[in-house]
Motif scaffolding. Structure first.
Motif, PDB file in Angstrom:
ATOM      1  N   HIS A 144       0.806  -1.242   0.000  1.00 34.90           N
ATOM      2  CA  HIS A 144       0.000   0.000   0.000  1.00 34.90           C
ATOM      3  C   HIS A 144       0.832   1.283   0.000  1.00 34.90           C
ATOM      4  CE1 HIS A 144      -2.335  -3.172   1.659  1.00 34.90           C
ATOM      5  NE2 HIS A 144      -2.549  -2.709   2.852  1.00 34.90           N
ATOM      6  N   SER A 145       1.875   1.298   0.841  1.00 36.84           N
ATOM      7  CA  SER A 145       2.613   2.550   1.040  1.00 36.84           C
ATOM      8  C   SER A 145       3.384   2.980  -0.203  1.00 36.84           C
ATOM      9  CB  SER A 145       3.585   2.399   2.212  1.00 36.84           C
ATOM     10  OG  SER A 145       4.454   1.323   1.938  1.00 36.84           O
ATOM     11  N   PHE A 146       3.473   2.105  -1.212  1.00 38.04           N
ATOM     12  CA  PHE A 146       4.189   2.453  -2.456  1.00 38.04           C
ATOM     13  C   PHE A 146       3.238   2.740  -3.620  1.00 38.04           C
ATOM     14  CE2 PHE A 146       6.937  -0.426  -0.031  1.00 38.04           C
ATOM     15  CZ  PHE A 146       8.009   0.415   0.178  1.00 38.04           C
ATOM     16  N   HIS A 147       1.943   2.604  -3.400  1.00 37.15           N
ATOM     17  CA  HIS A 147       0.989   2.762  -4.513  1.00 37.15           C
ATOM     18  C   HIS A 147       1.086   4.146  -5.153  1.00 37.15           C
ATOM     19  CE1 HIS A 147      -1.813  -0.739  -3.082  1.00 37.15           C
ATOM     20  NE2 HIS A 147      -0.634  -1.143  -3.507  1.00 37.15           N
ATOM     21  N   LYS A 148       1.183   5.163  -4.297  1.00 35.49           N
ATOM     22  CA  LYS A 148       1.243   6.531  -4.851  1.00 35.49           C
ATOM     23  C   LYS A 148       2.508   6.702  -5.706  1.00 35.49           C
ATOM     24  CE  LYS A 148       2.992  10.339  -3.129  1.00 35.49           C
ATOM     25  NZ  LYS A 148       3.356  11.490  -2.323  1.00 35.49           N
ATOM     26  N   GLU A 149       3.636   6.355  -5.139  1.00 41.80           N
ATOM     27  CA  GLU A 149       4.921   6.553  -5.845  1.00 41.80           C
ATOM     28  C   GLU A 149       4.940   5.790  -7.180  1.00 41.80           C
ATOM     29  OE1 GLU A 149       8.237   5.255  -3.456  1.00 41.80           O
ATOM     30  OE2 GLU A 149       9.474   4.958  -5.252  1.00 41.80           O
ATOM     31  N   HIS A 150       4.523   4.528  -7.143  1.00 43.03           N
ATOM     32  CA  HIS A 150       4.627   3.716  -8.364  1.00 43.03           C
ATOM     33  C   HIS A 150       3.556   4.078  -9.390  1.00 43.03           C
ATOM     34  CE1 HIS A 150       6.862   0.754  -5.559  1.00 43.03           C
ATOM     35  NE2 HIS A 150       7.676   1.643  -6.080  1.00 43.03           N
ATOM     36  N   SER A 151       2.383   4.486  -8.921  1.00 43.06           N
ATOM     37  CA  SER A 151       1.342   4.935  -9.865  1.00 43.06           C
ATOM     38  C   SER A 151       1.813   6.209 -10.556  1.00 43.06           C
ATOM     39  CB  SER A 151       0.023   5.216  -9.138  1.00 43.06           C
ATOM     40  OG  SER A 151      -0.518   4.021  -8.657  1.00 43.06           O
ATOM     41  N   ILE A 152       2.311   7.148  -9.769  1.00 42.17           N
ATOM     42  CA  ILE A 152       2.734   8.439 -10.341  1.00 42.17           C
ATOM     43  C   ILE A 152       3.899   8.245 -11.317  1.00 42.17           C
ATOM     44  CG2 ILE A 152       3.821  10.660  -9.735  1.00 42.17           C
ATOM     45  CD1 ILE A 152       1.823  10.882  -7.429  1.00 42.17           C
ATOM     46  N   LEU A 153       4.808   7.334 -10.965  1.00 42.56           N
ATOM     47  CA  LEU A 153       5.924   7.023 -11.879  1.00 42.56           C
ATOM     48  C   LEU A 153       5.385   6.633 -13.260  1.00 42.56           C
ATOM     49  CD1 LEU A 153       8.996   6.158 -12.346  1.00 42.56           C
ATOM     50  CD2 LEU A 153       8.287   3.881 -11.563  1.00 42.56           C
TER      51      LEU A 153
END
Ligand SMILES: NC(=O)c1ccc[n+]([C@@H]2O[C@H](COP(=O)([O-])OP(=O)(O)OC[C@H]3O[C@@H](n4cnc5c(N)ncnc54)[C@H](OP(=O)(O)O)[C@@H]3O)[C@@H](O)[C@H]2O)c1
Length: 321
Positions: free
Chosen positions: A75-84
């Motif tokens: 969960h904690s990486f969803h924002k970073e990886h989606s935005i990438l």
């Protein structure tokens, strides 16, 4: 039909199931996968006959052959990886919970809009045949108004403090992992509650082990539960004015419905494909082919309401990420 080329980021448990369901969808191909580990990526690619095996998420995001990316990291990486991926103009299907809090979800939606690309939360239950059936009963009031929902999801999780389930720093805990499904069941049928009550118990890691929730509406209520401490029935029981629809265990995945009305009870077995991820993929591909940037079912508004409700629950139980 235009073929859609998919990539997957984060090759853990759910990525394997998704790859198998993707293979069942016509007009879609898994062309690239990315792991932090080269050997894991190669092994996954060879298992599912995928052309490109990357050892960096950024390399997959910049692969011009990839149109859609499934984000399957914690969960904690969803924002970073989606935005990438969104910044590389890839359509993104991101696992639930969409991100760790509402602020992160807002940022993801903003980047999707700025780059004019499709983004959707992979809340697969919304697209499952049995759930579509239930939503039809609710919308058309075939059994009158919905008065009560009782939904739970529980299993005995590992005691390994290093597991994703227990690690607070990567979003561990029962509420965001599995409590999201009972909460989703309430929001998708009864809407936003007027008031919420909740209590929880915690692991030593600070992640919640169990969460009990009550949603109050003007003419209805929902009693919801998530737990990592024991196997529970994992049913969703919808009580209407004129009957009851019970989603049998486990209610969030493909399953049967037991419908009681006028002193008769029938169980409906509704056919489905694969593990059930097939249906969200089908919907996502359709959105891409129609050049849409948002799902009308799993809409930005619904994802925002869902994460805001989870934020509210976390504030009630004192869980901060
Ligand atoms: N829709 C569903 O039915 C369903 C079911 C299960 C899970 N999920 C969701 O899918 C997501 C992944 O769950 P999962 O069960 O597949 O988890 P998992 O087995 O732990 O896999 C997560 C993957 O994320 C990558 N990752 C990147 N940074 C990481 C880090 N710091 N720590 C651990 N892993 C890291 C790893 O892939 P690499 O090593 O390959 O880089 C890892 O294999 C979660 O958000 C969960 O809520 C959804």
């Amino acid at each position: 039909m235009e073929k859609i080329n998919w990539g997957i980021i984060g090759l853990g448990n759910i990525a394997h199931k998704f790859a198998q369901d993707l293979a069942l969808v016509k007009g879609a191909e898994l062309v690239a996968v990315a792991s932090r580990s080269k050997s894991k990526s190669k092994e996954f690619a060879s298992k599912y006959s995928v052309n490109k095996a990357y050892s960096s998420y950024a390399d997959l995001a910049s692969d011009s052959n990839v149109q859609a990316v499934y984000i399957a990291t914690p969960h904690s990486f969803h924002k970073e990886h989606s935005i990438l991926c969104l910044k590389h103009r890839k359509a993104v299907l991101c696992e639930k919970p969409f991100a760790i809090n509402a602020k992160e979800v807002d940022e993801m939606i903003k980047v999707a809009k700025e780059n004019n690309v499709l983004l959707m939360e992979a809340l697969w239950t919304y697209f499952l045949p049995h759930y579509t059936y239930l939503l039809d009963v609710v919308k058309n009031q075939y059994l009158g108004s919905l008065l009560k929902l009782k939904a739970d999801f529980g299993f005995k999780a590992t005691n390994d403090l290093e597991s994703r389930f227990l690690k607070k720093e990567i979003g561990g805990g029962s509420l965001l992992d599995i409590g999201i499904y009972p909460v989703f069941a309430a929001l998708s049928t009864l809407g936003e509650p007027e008031s919420i009550k909740a209590n929880a118990t915690f692991y030593g890691t600070g992640a919640d082990a169990e969460c009990n929730m009550v949603f109050n509406y003007q003419n209805a209520s929902a009693i919801l539960k998530s737990t990592f401490l024991k196997e529970t029935d994992s049913l969703a029981i919808f009580t209407f004015q004129e009957g009851v629809v019970q989603m049998n265990t486990r209610f969030h995945q493909p399953t049967s419905l037991t419908i009681s009305k006028n002193n008769t009870t029938v169980t409906e077995y509704i056919p489905y494909k694969g593990y059930g991820y097939y249906y969200e993929i089908l919907h996502f591909n359709q959105l891409l082919r129609e050049d849409k940037k948002e799902s009308e079912i799993m809409s930005f508004q619904f994802s925002k309401t869902l994460i805001k409700t989870l934020d509210k629950l976390r504030s009630l139980i004192g869980l901060e990420y």
